[in-house]
Every structure is written in C-alpha cells, then in structure tokens.
Enzyme design. Sequence first.
Site, PDB file in Angstrom:
ATOM      1  N   LYS A  96      -3.012  32.433 -11.827  1.00 34.22           N
ATOM      2  CA  LYS A  96      -2.675  33.838 -12.099  1.00 34.22           C
ATOM      3  C   LYS A  96      -2.783  34.617 -10.814  1.00 34.22           C
ATOM      4  O   LYS A  96      -3.759  34.452 -10.063  1.00 34.22           O
ATOM      5  CB  LYS A  96      -3.679  34.389 -13.129  1.00 34.22           C
ATOM      6  CG  LYS A  96      -3.408  35.816 -13.539  1.00 34.22           C
ATOM      7  CD  LYS A  96      -2.407  35.898 -14.652  1.00 34.22           C
ATOM      8  CE  LYS A  96      -1.930  37.316 -14.929  1.00 34.22           C
ATOM      9  NZ  LYS A  96      -0.838  37.742 -14.013  1.00 34.22           N
ATOM     10  N   LYS A 128     -11.829  35.364  -8.242  1.00 34.18           N
ATOM     11  CA  LYS A 128     -11.800  36.644  -8.962  1.00 34.18           C
ATOM     12  C   LYS A 128     -11.761  36.410 -10.470  1.00 34.18           C
ATOM     13  O   LYS A 128     -12.539  37.002 -11.228  1.00 34.18           O
ATOM     14  CB  LYS A 128     -10.555  37.422  -8.515  1.00 34.18           C
ATOM     15  CG  LYS A 128     -10.506  38.851  -8.967  1.00 34.18           C
ATOM     16  CD  LYS A 128      -9.174  39.502  -8.603  1.00 34.18           C
ATOM     17  CE  LYS A 128      -8.911  39.521  -7.112  1.00 34.18           C
ATOM     18  NZ  LYS A 128      -7.673  40.261  -6.769  1.00 34.18           N
ATOM     19  N   LYS A 130      -0.717  33.093  -6.205  1.00 35.40           N
ATOM     20  CA  LYS A 130      -0.184  34.292  -5.553  1.00 35.40           C
ATOM     21  C   LYS A 130       1.219  33.997  -5.057  1.00 35.40           C
ATOM     22  O   LYS A 130       1.573  32.836  -4.810  1.00 35.40           O
ATOM     23  CB  LYS A 130      -1.059  34.671  -4.348  1.00 35.40           C
ATOM     24  CG  LYS A 130      -0.957  36.129  -3.970  1.00 35.40           C
ATOM     25  CD  LYS A 130      -1.774  36.981  -4.924  1.00 35.40           C
ATOM     26  CE  LYS A 130      -1.882  38.413  -4.515  1.00 35.40           C
ATOM     27  NZ  LYS A 130      -3.028  39.052  -5.206  1.00 35.40           N
ATOM     28  N   THR A 139      -6.682  48.397 -12.087  1.00 34.97           N
ATOM     29  CA  THR A 139      -7.417  47.943 -10.907  1.00 34.97           C
ATOM     30  C   THR A 139      -8.356  49.051 -10.411  1.00 34.97           C
ATOM     31  O   THR A 139      -9.547  48.810 -10.162  1.00 34.97           O
ATOM     32  CB  THR A 139      -6.442  47.499  -9.791  1.00 34.97           C
ATOM     33  OG1 THR A 139      -5.499  46.595 -10.363  1.00 34.97           O
ATOM     34  CG2 THR A 139      -7.160  46.812  -8.658  1.00 34.97           C
ATOM     35  N   ASN A 169      -1.033  52.713  -5.881  1.00 32.94           N
ATOM     36  CA  ASN A 169      -1.426  52.710  -7.286  1.00 32.94           C
ATOM     37  C   ASN A 169      -2.938  52.511  -7.469  1.00 32.94           C
ATOM     38  O   ASN A 169      -3.567  53.188  -8.288  1.00 32.94           O
ATOM     39  CB  ASN A 169      -0.637  51.599  -7.997  1.00 32.94           C
ATOM     40  CG  ASN A 169      -0.955  51.537  -9.465  1.00 32.94           C
ATOM     41  OD1 ASN A 169      -0.945  52.565 -10.140  1.00 32.94           O
ATOM     42  ND2 ASN A 169      -1.273  50.365  -9.960  1.00 32.94           N
ATOM     43  N   SER A 203      -4.329  42.289 -17.033  1.00 32.48           N
ATOM     44  CA  SER A 203      -3.196  41.352 -17.084  1.00 32.48           C
ATOM     45  C   SER A 203      -3.470  40.278 -18.139  1.00 32.48           C
ATOM     46  O   SER A 203      -2.581  39.876 -18.888  1.00 32.48           O
ATOM     47  CB  SER A 203      -2.995  40.664 -15.733  1.00 32.48           C
ATOM     48  OG  SER A 203      -2.215  41.456 -14.883  1.00 32.48           O
TER      49      SER A 203
HETATM   50  N1  GLU Z   1      -2.344  41.625  -7.653  1.00 34.94           N
HETATM   51  C1  GLU Z   1      -3.520  41.906  -8.415  1.00 34.94           C
HETATM   52  C2  GLU Z   1      -4.734  41.243  -7.771  1.00 34.94           C
HETATM   53  O1  GLU Z   1      -4.742  40.943  -6.611  1.00 34.94           O
HETATM   54  C3  GLU Z   1      -3.347  41.609  -9.882  1.00 34.94           C
HETATM   55  C4  GLU Z   1      -3.088  40.183 -10.229  1.00 34.94           C
HETATM   56  C5  GLU Z   1      -2.737  39.948 -11.690  1.00 34.94           C
HETATM   57  O2  GLU Z   1      -2.782  40.871 -12.469  1.00 34.94           O
HETATM   58  O3  GLU Z   1      -2.438  38.796 -11.988  1.00 34.94           O
HETATM   59  O4  GLU Z   1      -5.742  41.076  -8.390  1.00 34.94           O
END
Ligand code: GLU
Length: 429
Positions: A68, A92, A104, A188, A219, A356
């Site tokens: 994810k 994370k 990613k 976030t 954002n 998410s």
């Molecule tokens: N891009 C965000 C992060 O770095 C969200 C990732 C997601 O929701 O999968 O955590």
Amino acid sequence: MSDSIFDSAKAQLDKALKYYSIDSESELRLQTPKAALSVSIPVRMDDGSLRVFQGYRVRYNDLLGPAKGGIRFHPGVNIDEVKSLAFWMTFKCAVVGIPYGGGKGGVTVNPKELSLLEIERLSRGYMSAVADFIGPNVDIPAPDVYTNSMIMGWMVDEYSKVSGEYTPSIITGKPIALGGSLGREDATGRGGYYALEAMRDGLGLPKGKLTVAVQGFGNVGYHFARLAAEAGHKVVAVSDSKGGIYTDDGLDPKSVHQVKEESRELKAAYCQGSVCEIRDFQSISNEDLLELDVDVLVPAALENVITEKNAPKIRAKVVVELANGPTAPIADEILFENKIHVIPDILANAGGVTVSYFEWVQNRMGLYWEEQEVHERLKKKMDAASFEVLELSKEHGCDLRTCAYIAALRRLNEAVKAKGTLRNFNSRR
Ligand code: GLU
C-alpha cells in the site's frame, strides 16, 4: 556519507535492530524490495508532440497484507526515492496496525508544467502501464506529493477499463462519487494532529495554547494547521515551495488557504465569506521557518530538510514529521541530544494510509460510513499507536522514531515467524 535516501532509511532500521532484535530471517526479508517495476509512459501533449515519461512502482513488502502506498508526480522522482518511500510505508502500516505491506509509485515529471488534459493522459497512461503489477489484493496505490483525488479518479476509471470490471478497491483517495471515503481528504493532517495531542503530555509540552510553524501548505500541512488553529493553538508561520509567511499574532489557516487558492500566493488574511482582508505579515524563507522558536515544528513538504547543518539551530520542542523522511539520520542524533522530540513520519503521517484502509474496507463491503465514524476510527488508531510508541520510549530509552520501528518490527516479526522460520522448523522436528 552516501546520499542515497534508501541508505538513510535503512540506517533507521539498523538502529532499531540494535535495541530490539528479531529473527534473522525477518531481518533478511526486510532488507530488499519484493518487486520493482520501471515503465515508460508515452503521452500525447496538447501541441500534438509526444513525450515519454519515466514511471515506477515498488512493492517493498507484503508480510502483513497487500502492498500500500501513494503515487508521486515530481521532477525529483527516481527509483532510489520510490524504494525508500515504499520501505517507509511497510513500517508505517505496521506501526498503526493496519493489514498492509508497503508500496510506492512515482512519475518523474513537473506537473506544474502540464495542462490538466496532459495530466489526465499521463495518469491514465501510468495506470495502464502498471495495471498488471498491482491489484486490490496485491498492491493498492493512493495520492502522494502533487497527486490528488481527481487523479485517483482518472486512475480508477482507467483500471476498471483495463480489467473489464468496476474495481474501486484498486486505489484509495478517490473522489467520493467514485467510491472515496468521507474524511480521507484531511486524514493525514488530522492523524498528525491526533498523534500530537495524544503525546503532548508524555513529551512534556506546556499545557494550553502551543505555537506552531508548518513547512509546506499542501493538502497535508494545510489541514494540520487548520485543525491546530481551530483547537486554539497559534499557527505563527506557514510556507510553500516559494517561501513562507510569519506573524506573531497567529494566522488563520483557512483564510490563508482561501487567498492562496485565488491568487496562488501565501498572505496573512482574514476572510468572511468571499471577502478577504489582508493583514500585516513578514515574509520568511523555508530555511528560517525551520529555525523558529516555536513549540511545534511541522515539516510537511519533502524529504531531507532537517540536516546536519540546520539541526543544531532547531529550537522547537517537538517536531511532527508530516512529510516522509524530512530528517536525515545524523540530524536525528543532534535533535535527540538537544532533547527535541521527533514524532516520526511513520507514525505522524500514518493517518492518510489509515483512512485509505477504511476506504478500501468500505469499497469491499459496499457500505459507506459517515464522516464522524471515520474520524473516530482514525483517532482510535492514532491514539493506540502513539501511546504504544511512548510506552516503548520509556521502556527502551530510545528516540520516538526508533521506538516506532520497534512497534512495527514486533508485528512484522510475528508474521515472519507465523509463516515459518528455520528456528520454528528446527524446534518442531
Ligand atoms: N501517500 C500517503 C503516505 O505516504 C498515503 C498512502 C496511502 O494512503 O496509501 O502515507
């Protein structure tokens, strides 16, 4: 010292492994990405010419569930960065205890130079190029730097076309009309705010109103600043890539945002409805913002902004890392020595991926929650993870980042053991 971001990311893990040892097979599995894809994306530009963009998707690890993580559109994107960001996603998701691994993606592009139609063609082109590599049970993208719900909407539409079926759970951070979740947009920033509130007493922050400076007014930084101001804290400075604004009296982030939307510029403002009044403020550089004498400093833009050079000059009591990787490992040591607490990225900005996850759950159920329910569930996750990390810091005497890695390692290690290790195998023979 190497300037690879991935080496810095791995240094954080190595440090945690000194405090908390795991099965050697778990350690081995966390050293390298599971899979990496590099793609060329041909895009027809508005003037009729063809440009080919470079894109990536990395699935770092899927021990706890499908990979994810977001997709970034930025001129600085390269495989080293995408790999590091996928690595951080692994930890994370494990820190907040959601059933995902880390992934990613990114495209090397400056989206500010593209028209909206060109960005749409690029987004659809990226999705069709990686479609075979991802999947709702394999790897689930989302927004990241310079991508947003509109782009996720184009991507989910493209994936549904390629796969021949409506598949909202392939991507999160979508528009509500296409299966997005209420509460994802500010998740976030909100998660970072919840983490700060959960930890503030434990970190010895003064009671009452805190002073706050936020680097990055996208954002993530905007919503953090808005929530902090709504709760009565004083946001004295915010910045974007062009520079920042400062005022002793405190800014009204909502008004600053409204003016920025209209004029593309940051100004101290106070708006009532559509009528905005510009107030006195001082311009401040991004570098100087980081060194302000505030209670809480929030880097919410890009990686590597707190370095060996400026770390000794940081005066905040607590740093809340809403960006991924804003603090270099050597700067971490300096901040720790100076008794400045860093609520690390893998905890502080985990609210986005947590909601998410809620979005993906709702897509799979076909049942949608009210916004309040999303907020409550997010708070529960952020509180639990924040308290766990605080507890670990008392137990091990480590900095918060190292403790967050330990919390994640405990979960990852359990998964490796459950899948079967040599030690398990030998003990059962
Ligand atoms: N891009 C965000 C992060 O770095 C969200 C990732 C997601 O929701 O999968 O955590």
